[in-house]
Motif scaffolding. Structure first.
Motif, mmCIF file in Angstrom:
data_model
loop_
_atom_site.group_PDB
_atom_site.id
_atom_site.type_symbol
_atom_site.label_atom_id
_atom_site.label_comp_id
_atom_site.label_asym_id
_atom_site.label_seq_id
_atom_site.Cartn_x
_atom_site.Cartn_y
_atom_site.Cartn_z
ATOM 1 N N VAL A 83 88.360 -2.636 -1.950
ATOM 2 C CA VAL A 83 86.971 -2.230 -1.686
ATOM 3 C C VAL A 83 86.823 -0.725 -1.849
ATOM 4 O O VAL A 83 85.842 -0.236 -2.424
ATOM 5 N N SER A 84 87.802 0.017 -1.375
ATOM 6 C CA SER A 84 87.759 1.476 -1.491
ATOM 7 C C SER A 84 87.753 1.916 -2.951
ATOM 8 O O SER A 84 87.011 2.828 -3.335
ATOM 9 N N LYS A 85 88.556 1.245 -3.789
ATOM 10 C CA LYS A 85 88.611 1.598 -5.207
ATOM 11 C C LYS A 85 87.310 1.273 -5.929
ATOM 12 O O LYS A 85 87.053 1.781 -7.017
ATOM 13 N N ASN A 86 86.487 0.407 -5.323
ATOM 14 C CA ASN A 86 85.214 0.035 -5.947
ATOM 15 C C ASN A 86 84.032 0.655 -5.200
ATOM 16 O O ASN A 86 82.981 0.047 -5.056
ATOM 17 N N ASN A 87 84.248 1.854 -4.664
ATOM 18 C CA ASN A 87 83.190 2.614 -3.985
ATOM 19 C C ASN A 87 82.607 1.868 -2.787
ATOM 20 O O ASN A 87 81.403 1.910 -2.529
ATOM 21 N N GLY A 88 83.495 1.171 -2.071
ATOM 22 C CA GLY A 88 83.068 0.517 -0.835
ATOM 23 C C GLY A 88 82.380 -0.812 -1.025
ATOM 24 O O GLY A 88 81.815 -1.348 -0.072
ATOM 25 N N LYS A 89 82.401 -1.365 -2.246
ATOM 26 C CA LYS A 89 81.696 -2.626 -2.510
ATOM 27 C C LYS A 89 82.651 -3.642 -3.131
ATOM 28 O O LYS A 89 83.660 -3.291 -3.723
ATOM 29 N N VAL A 90 82.281 -4.901 -2.989
ATOM 30 C CA VAL A 90 82.962 -5.973 -3.705
ATOM 31 C C VAL A 90 81.961 -6.570 -4.677
ATOM 32 O O VAL A 90 80.828 -6.863 -4.291
ATOM 33 N N PRO A 91 82.318 -6.747 -5.933
ATOM 34 C CA PRO A 91 81.389 -7.399 -6.866
ATOM 35 C C PRO A 91 80.981 -8.768 -6.319
ATOM 36 O O PRO A 91 81.808 -9.490 -5.750
ATOM 37 N N LEU A 92 79.726 -9.096 -6.516
ATOM 38 C CA LEU A 92 79.214 -10.348 -5.965
ATOM 39 C C LEU A 92 79.207 -11.486 -6.981
ATOM 40 O O LEU A 92 78.571 -12.511 -6.765
ATOM 41 N N THR A 93 79.889 -11.281 -8.094
ATOM 42 C CA THR A 93 80.115 -12.368 -9.045
ATOM 43 C C THR A 93 81.616 -12.471 -9.272
ATOM 44 O O THR A 93 82.346 -11.478 -9.200
ATOM 45 N N TYR A 94 82.059 -13.677 -9.555
ATOM 46 C CA TYR A 94 83.488 -13.892 -9.815
ATOM 47 C C TYR A 94 83.942 -13.106 -11.033
ATOM 48 O O TYR A 94 85.033 -12.532 -11.038
ATOM 49 N N GLN A 95 83.085 -13.071 -12.058
ATOM 50 C CA GLN A 95 83.444 -12.349 -13.270
ATOM 51 C C GLN A 95 83.636 -10.857 -12.989
ATOM 52 O O GLN A 95 84.591 -10.240 -13.469
ATOM 53 N N GLY A 96 82.720 -10.284 -12.214
ATOM 54 C CA GLY A 96 82.850 -8.881 -11.858
ATOM 55 C C GLY A 96 84.093 -8.619 -11.025
ATOM 56 O O GLY A 96 84.755 -7.581 -11.160
ATOM 57 N N THR A 156 74.656 -7.824 -9.503
ATOM 58 C CA THR A 156 73.536 -8.535 -8.898
ATOM 59 C C THR A 156 72.810 -9.488 -9.831
ATOM 60 O O THR A 156 71.848 -10.127 -9.422
ATOM 61 N N ASP A 157 73.244 -9.608 -11.076
ATOM 62 C CA ASP A 157 72.555 -10.504 -12.003
ATOM 63 C C ASP A 157 72.430 -11.915 -11.446
ATOM 64 O O ASP A 157 71.378 -12.533 -11.494
ATOM 65 N N ASP A 158 73.527 -12.443 -10.888
ATOM 66 C CA ASP A 158 73.513 -13.806 -10.378
ATOM 67 C C ASP A 158 73.028 -13.874 -8.939
ATOM 68 O O ASP A 158 72.585 -14.908 -8.476
ATOM 69 N N LEU A 159 73.142 -12.758 -8.206
ATOM 70 C CA LEU A 159 72.823 -12.803 -6.790
ATOM 71 C C LEU A 159 71.348 -12.626 -6.499
ATOM 72 O O LEU A 159 70.758 -13.346 -5.711
ATOM 73 N N ASN A 160 70.713 -11.670 -7.139
ATOM 74 C CA ASN A 160 69.356 -11.295 -6.759
ATOM 75 C C ASN A 160 68.297 -11.701 -7.760
ATOM 76 O O ASN A 160 67.144 -11.318 -7.642
ATOM 77 N N GLU A 161 68.667 -12.469 -8.777
ATOM 78 C CA GLU A 161 67.678 -12.913 -9.760
ATOM 79 C C GLU A 161 66.699 -13.843 -9.067
ATOM 80 O O GLU A 161 67.023 -14.930 -8.637
ATOM 81 N N SER A 162 65.465 -13.385 -8.890
ATOM 82 C CA SER A 162 64.514 -14.123 -8.077
ATOM 83 C C SER A 162 63.539 -14.961 -8.889
ATOM 84 O O SER A 162 62.921 -15.881 -8.368
ATOM 85 N N ASP A 163 63.385 -14.628 -10.152
ATOM 86 C CA ASP A 163 62.384 -15.287 -10.968
ATOM 87 C C ASP A 163 62.749 -16.752 -11.200
ATOM 88 O O ASP A 163 63.826 -17.074 -11.669
ATOM 89 N N VAL A 164 61.857 -17.649 -10.851
ATOM 90 C CA VAL A 164 62.119 -19.067 -11.022
ATOM 91 C C VAL A 164 62.199 -19.433 -12.492
ATOM 92 O O VAL A 164 62.604 -20.537 -12.849
ATOM 93 N N SER A 165 61.879 -18.491 -13.364
ATOM 94 C CA SER A 165 61.991 -18.770 -14.788
ATOM 95 C C SER A 165 63.445 -18.907 -15.220
ATOM 96 O O SER A 165 63.736 -19.046 -16.393
ATOM 97 N N SER A 166 64.384 -18.870 -14.243
ATOM 98 C CA SER A 166 65.789 -19.138 -14.568
ATOM 99 C C SER A 166 65.930 -20.493 -15.231
ATOM 100 O O SER A 166 66.885 -20.761 -15.944
ATOM 101 N N LYS A 167 64.961 -21.386 -15.031
ATOM 102 C CA LYS A 167 64.973 -22.688 -15.694
ATOM 103 C C LYS A 167 64.935 -22.523 -17.208
ATOM 104 O O LYS A 167 65.339 -23.409 -17.954
ATOM 105 N N LYS A 168 64.419 -21.375 -17.660
ATOM 106 C CA LYS A 168 64.259 -21.171 -19.093
ATOM 107 C C LYS A 168 65.519 -20.620 -19.752
ATOM 108 O O LYS A 168 65.518 -20.351 -20.937
#
Length: 537
Positions: A139-152, A506-518
């Motif tokens: 976490v320290s090496k990533n500026n105090g954060k953990v990526p919120l996607t597995y790929q990240g 945050t692409d997968d975490l905070n994408e709020s638009d329901v147009s994700s169906k598209k």
């Protein structure tokens, strides 16, 4: 300086790859291996009979292994902050060692014990070995954060390189010159507790005995099947096989009877010079999923709750106790769901896709009950119930965090049929339905009354009517999820001055638009696959 060392076992119930245990032996003249039976866990944790038995078996196995080295395990009853000052004085302890734990209660508990140790002039040494990597360093090496996607997360770990190497098992050579304490004057005071002492009665036989001995044997049995190991793809294993289609090593990893690093490097040996699958679907990938959720849980406030959890969507779930009870007690009227919940209660382990099915059914799929309630049931019944993995998985399956294609819903009928058309799994765990023809085993309410009578099971009398009509409730709940996502999007839009996270996180975490169906079919299938194999080894 020679030390009088107390090693505190919590998780990490093993002698192999246990660096904090080895640290206790370094320059040690006397050693006390200790496990504290903390009343907090008895009163504040939902622990079912199967998991209590697994713990007791693990402690017994650890004690047996220690006795072969002329040591023994001292099981101390009481609150750590109260028993340790007494033990420090009684045994003239100069060093305390233990394995790092990142769960919220453990973090606060360990701070308190560290302070008490300092007050008693006891040196504290703590080592990382429950996870592959040191969570704090990552976490320290990533500026105090953990990526919120597995790929990240994979990208971050690739920068770090492989995990630290394992350390040798405790042995007589490492204990040379160390007096091994047995405290004979205390008789049976420090014995491993019996199930009777704990007030636990187990109704069902133990399919997965606890302890390091069984953990290592099970790992070696799995590793000996090199083709299976190399070709392992988590999403392609079957949820309703009559014997497990995965390793069932997750309970041993949870209790630390098996070192994650040992398993990781043993897999590398099998993979060497062979074609093999890769993360996220491989067995290495499963260890990284475990690492991912542990790290996110370690840095996220209120990770096991909806309210006050910054990564969790605030969804207006219903408070329907009748639905929750029917689900928990395997009385939903959907045989596939009820068979899974029956297996869970009896055996303490179910396949990860079975977990997905019942979790989706309880939350966004059918019953619209909060994931927090399901999390508590799993916490009680699963042998491998791990605080961070349990919370993370439930948020995922309820589309509250991590996974957001809420319109992809597991069918409580069709999904099980894919791998078990005859319904043998249902017949095993719901014997009341075993005489139903295959055409009706997943949907017994469709069977004519004569067929039901011939099978000795009348729906609504001998087996419950289905609690909801999946085909009716599914589109309703999808609309409710869409509304919850819209509300989040509108709320987010008003927060113009809020701090922006990096897009990659945050692409997968905070994408709020329901147009994700598209999104493209390829993208959707990829995300569905990614959400299909995280829960248990």
């Amino acid at each position: 300086m020679s030390h009088r060392s107390l090693h505190w076992f919590r998780k990490g119930l093993r002698l192999h790859d246990n660096p904090s245990l080895l640290a206790a032996c370094d320059g040690c003249e006397e050693l006390w291996p200790v496990f504290v039976l903390d009343p907090w866990f008895v009163s504040n944790q939902r622990v079912g009979a199967n998991r209590w038995r697994f713990l007791v078996e693990s402690l017994q196995d650890l004690d047996n292994s220690l006795r072969q080295l002329n040591l023994r395990l001292h099981v101390v009853r009481g609150k750590p902050s109260e028993v340790f000052p007494e033990l420090f004085k009684k045994w003239k302890v100069t060093r305390l060692t233990y394995e790092v734990d990142t769960e919220p209660y453990a973090v606060e508990r360990d701070k308190e014990i560290d302070n008490l140790a300092a007050h008693h002039k006891v040196e504290v040494i703590k080592k990382v070995s429950h996870t592959l990597y040191d969570t704090n360093k990552v976490v320290s090496k990533n500026n105090g954060k953990v990526p919120l996607t597995y790929q990240g997360f994979q990208v971050l770990l690739n920068k770090l390189g492989p995990p630290p190497a394992t350390v040798t098992s405790l042995n007589t050579q490492l204990l040379k010159g160390c007096k091994c304490s047995s405290v004979p004057e205390d008789g049976k005071v420090y014995e491993v507790p019996s199930l009777e002492e704990l007030g636990v009665t187990c109704e069902y036989p133990a399919l997965y005995p606890g302890g390091e001995t069984e953990a290592l044997a099970r790992m070696e049995r799995n590793l000996s099947n090199t083709n299976w190991i190399c070709n392992f793809e988590k999403p392609k294993t079957e949820p309703n096989k009559l014997s497990p289609s995965t390793t069932v090593l997750s309970p041993y990893l949870k209790f630390g009877c098996l070192s994650a690093r040992t398993f990781y490097f043993k897999l590398l040996e099998v993979y060497k010079n062979r074609k093999h699958t890769s993360p996220p679907v491989s067995l290495h990938g499963q260890l990284l999923w475990r690492e991912f959720f542990t790290m996110v849980g370690a840095v996220t406030p209120n990770f096991d709750c909806m309210e006050g959890n910054p990564i969790c969507r605030q969804i207006p779930w219903d408070d329907n106790q009748a639905y929750l009870t029917a689900w928990e007690q395997a009385k939903t009227g959907y045989p596939f769901i009820d068979a899974i919940m029956t297996q869970l209660r009896k055996e303490g382990w179910i396949h990860h896709l079975a977990r997905h099915s019942v979790a989706c059914f309880l939350t966004r799929g059918d019953l619209w009950v909060s994931w927090e309630h399901g999390q508590k049931v799993f916490e009680e019944l699963l042998l491998d119930a791990d605080w961070s993995l349990n919370a993370g998985n439930w948020m995922w399956l309820s589309a509250s965090a991590f996974f957001h294609q809420y319109f992809r819903v597991y069918s409580p009928v069709a999904f099980g049929k894919k791998t078990d058309k005859n319904g043998d799994y249902i017949r095993k765990y719901l014997p009341i339905l075993k005489k139903f023809p295959a055409d009706y085993i997943y949907e017994p309410w469709k069977a004519p009354l004569g067929v039901q009578q011939a099978a000795g099971c009348v729906i609504g009398k001998d087996y419950p009517k289905r609690i909801v009509d999946h085909d009716v409730i599914r589109p309703i709940n999808i609309k409710r999820m869409a509304a919850a996502y819209r509300n989040k999007a509108e709320s987010t839009e008003t927060q113009k001055n809020s701090k922006k996270r990096s897009k990659s996180d945050t692409d997968d975490l905070n994408e709020s638009d329901v147009s994700s169906k598209k999104r493209t079919k390829k993208s959707s299938k990829k995300q569905e696959s990614i959400g299909a194999f995280f829960s248990s080894c």
